[in-house]
Design an enzyme around this catalytic site. Structure first.
Site, short mmCIF file in Angstrom:
data_model
loop_
_atom_site.label_atom_id
_atom_site.label_comp_id
_atom_site.label_asym_id
_atom_site.label_seq_id
_atom_site.Cartn_x
_atom_site.Cartn_y
_atom_site.Cartn_z
N LYS A 19 -2.17 4.29 -3.80
CA LYS A 19 -2.87 5.09 -5.13
C LYS A 19 -1.90 5.80 -4.65
O LYS A 19 -0.96 6.49 -3.05
CB LYS A 19 -3.74 5.98 -4.85
N MET A 29 -9.56 8.86 7.01
CA MET A 29 -9.99 9.54 6.21
C MET A 29 -10.93 11.07 5.66
O MET A 29 -11.78 10.97 5.06
CB MET A 29 -10.94 8.82 5.19
N ASP A 48 1.04 -1.68 -0.12
CA ASP A 48 0.07 -0.29 -0.28
C ASP A 48 0.82 1.35 -0.31
O ASP A 48 1.97 1.20 0.53
CB ASP A 48 -0.55 0.24 1.34
C1 LIG Z 1 -7.41 3.78 4.39
S1 LIG Z 1 -7.84 4.06 5.90
C2 LIG Z 1 -6.70 2.66 6.22
C3 LIG Z 1 -6.80 2.64 7.83
C4 LIG Z 1 -5.32 1.70 8.41
N1 LIG Z 1 -6.21 -0.02 8.16
C5 LIG Z 1 -4.98 1.59 10.30
O1 LIG Z 1 -5.18 1.05 10.39
O2 LIG Z 1 -4.86 2.59 10.64
C6 LIG Z 1 -6.16 4.98 5.43
C7 LIG Z 1 -6.28 6.41 6.16
O3 LIG Z 1 -5.83 5.97 8.00
C8 LIG Z 1 -5.22 6.84 7.96
N2 LIG Z 1 -3.63 7.15 8.28
C9 LIG Z 1 -3.13 5.75 7.92
N3 LIG Z 1 -1.81 6.10 8.29
C10 LIG Z 1 -1.61 7.54 8.43
C11 LIG Z 1 -0.45 8.28 9.54
N4 LIG Z 1 0.68 8.00 8.89
N5 LIG Z 1 -0.86 9.92 9.21
C12 LIG Z 1 -1.97 10.08 9.79
N6 LIG Z 1 -3.35 9.19 8.75
C13 LIG Z 1 -2.95 7.82 8.72
C14 LIG Z 1 -5.69 8.92 7.20
O4 LIG Z 1 -6.93 8.68 8.07
C15 LIG Z 1 -5.43 7.71 5.72
O5 LIG Z 1 -6.39 7.93 4.77
#
Ligand SMILES: C[S@@+](CC[C@H](N)C(=O)[O-])C[C@H]1O[C@@H](n2cnc3c(N)ncnc32)[C@H](O)[C@@H]1O
Length: 439
Positions: A246, A362, A224
């Protein structure tokens, strides 16, 4: 390892097949117990000669902890006598009495039986290394790597080195990938496995030991955009990395296609790691990937990860359920319109309750609508909000405000995804809250 050559030369490392063969262990204390246990596990017929036994050895002899298939131990309840080594393939002596140990060593020498002498390494003809056994789960089978370390005559040093190597094998820092021969045309291919690995928020140290170990053994990594991407640089050059997230100017691969890629590689006999950001099951579509793999008959493992919902707020000093401030938290997608009021509210307590923290993933593009919806619920307009961008990454930044003004502040700061939005009084505990610019 670390041997110094002397007049006796180096020890010659060897693996012995002791299953079904007689090994005599002289002594009834904890050292003898450890030796006897290892030999029984390897299937040897162990004869323990000692007037008394320590608890572990007594349990071993009684067969309390081992089944007959693991080998067996019998006890000869008396002092050692010359002649006890007849028929033995190997002897261990650990009596604590130097002259007895010497006698056993001398008798063994006369019979051309190798002898490990615990009390006086110089007197014996064999030395037991410090051993680690690391179990690896591969394509449909479990295999074991054995690491044996000799370090001169210093067993503690050998144990320390062994433990370090074991830790690195288990964590995947050492190259443990099996080099399988490529199947020839027409040959039956043993299917590979899929591991859906939660990689955490991006910092390499926040993936689990299990996840890292599986990554080190992967033939294919389906990656990812978020997650511990620096670990991809450590993969061997022949590991195939398939990017499905993406990136700028590049659309994400549709979920059905990701599922197909996982199944296709595993069916071809490859070990696949689906490296995901955060936790696979928190807005990660891990459930769909698991179902697709299981439907295709692929052995699949899910390794939980540290979700960004909890870790990214922590990175900027926000404890989601600080005692006396918040009694719970909810994680929601900020991608869809929030139902903050009425019978369709997003879960109990989401709309109201100043003692309940909301975490939105998100949530950047709809931040204004979300904040407005929450104010029309039971939250006050001055409820603190933090938007944490790129947690643990080079762009990590936190923008704070209130439900009334966070959208404007975020727009002014040009906040960009990925970001985690935290709503609730716990935000007041973050250093950034105290340093916020007056608005
Ligand atoms: C499709 S979701 C996946 C979440 C993931 N499975 C989790 O448990 O963290 C993606 C969202 O996770 C958040 N996200 C993931 N990693 C991040 C990071 N390092 N900093 C800030 N937001 C993060 C953001 O809100 C992003 O839009």
């Amino acid at each position: 390892m670390a041997e110094t050559s002397g007049p006796d030369g180096f020890p010659y490392p060897l693996g012995l097949r002791v299953a079904g063969r007689l090994v005599v262990v002289v002594g009834g204390g904890p050292v003898a117990a450890r030796r006897a246990r290892g030999l029984v596990d390897a299937g040897a017929r162990v004869r323990v000669i000692a007037p008394e036994l320590c608890e572990d050895l007594a349990a071993l002899v009684a067969g309390a902890e081992t089944g007959p298939a693991d080998g067996a131990a019998e006890w000869v309840r008396r002092e050692y006598r010359t002649g006890d080594l007849a028929e033995a393939w190997l002897a261990h002596t650990a009596t604590g009495d130097r002259s007895t140990d010497r006698q056993v060593a001398d008798d063994a020498e006369a019979l051309r039986v190798f002898c490990v002498t615990a009390g006086d390494a110089g007197a014996g003809t064999a030395w037991t290394p410090a051993v680690a056994r690391v179990r690896l789960h591969g394509a449909g089978l479990t295999e074991e790597i054995t690491v044996a370390v000799h370090a001169g005559r210093d067993p503690r040093r050998a144990q320390a080195i062994r433990s370090e190597v074991q830790a690195q094998l288990e964590s995947g820092e050492l190259p443990i990938r099996r080099r399988r021969p490529v199947a020839s045309a027409g040959a039956t291919v043993r299917p590979g496995r899929v591991a859906l690995v939660g990689g955490g928020p991006g910092e390499a140290g926040l993936i689990s030991v299990r996840g890292r170990s599986l990554l080190a053994r992967a033939d294919v990594v389906v990656a990812d955009r978020l997650g511990p991407r620096s670990l991809l640089d450590e993969l061997a050059p022949d590991v195939q990395v398939v990017e499905v997230g993406k990136t700028a100017g590049n659309h994400p691969v549709p979920q059905d296609e990701i599922n197909r890629i996982l199944v296709q590689h595993a069916t071809a006999g490859r070990n696949v790691v689906r490296l995901k950001g955060g936790d696979p099951y928190v807005f990660g579509r891990g459930g769909e990937e698991l179902a697709a793999c299981l439907d295709a008959g692929i052995e699949t493992e899910v390794v939980p990860g540290v979700t960004s919902a909890v870790s990214v707020p922590a990175a900027v000093g926000i404890p989601l359920t600080h005692r006396g401030v918040a009694r719970g938290f909810s994680v929601l997608t900020g991608h869809d319109a929030l139902q903050a009021k009425g019978p369709a509210a997003d879960g109990a307590g989401v709309a109201g309750g100043p003692d309940h923290t909301l975490v939105l993933l998100m949530g950047v593009s709809r931040l204004a609508e979300t904040a407005a919806a929450l104010v029309t619920g039971e939250r006050r307009a001055d409820t603190p909000v933090a938007v944490v961008e790129d947690g643990y990454g080079p762009r990590q930044r936190v923008t704070v405000g209130t439900l009334a003004d966070i959208a404007d502040r975020a727009a002014q700061a040009e906040v960009r995804p990925p970001a985690v939005v935290v709503v609730g009084d716990v935000v007041r505990l973050a250093p950034a809250w105290h340093d916020r610019p007056a608005g």
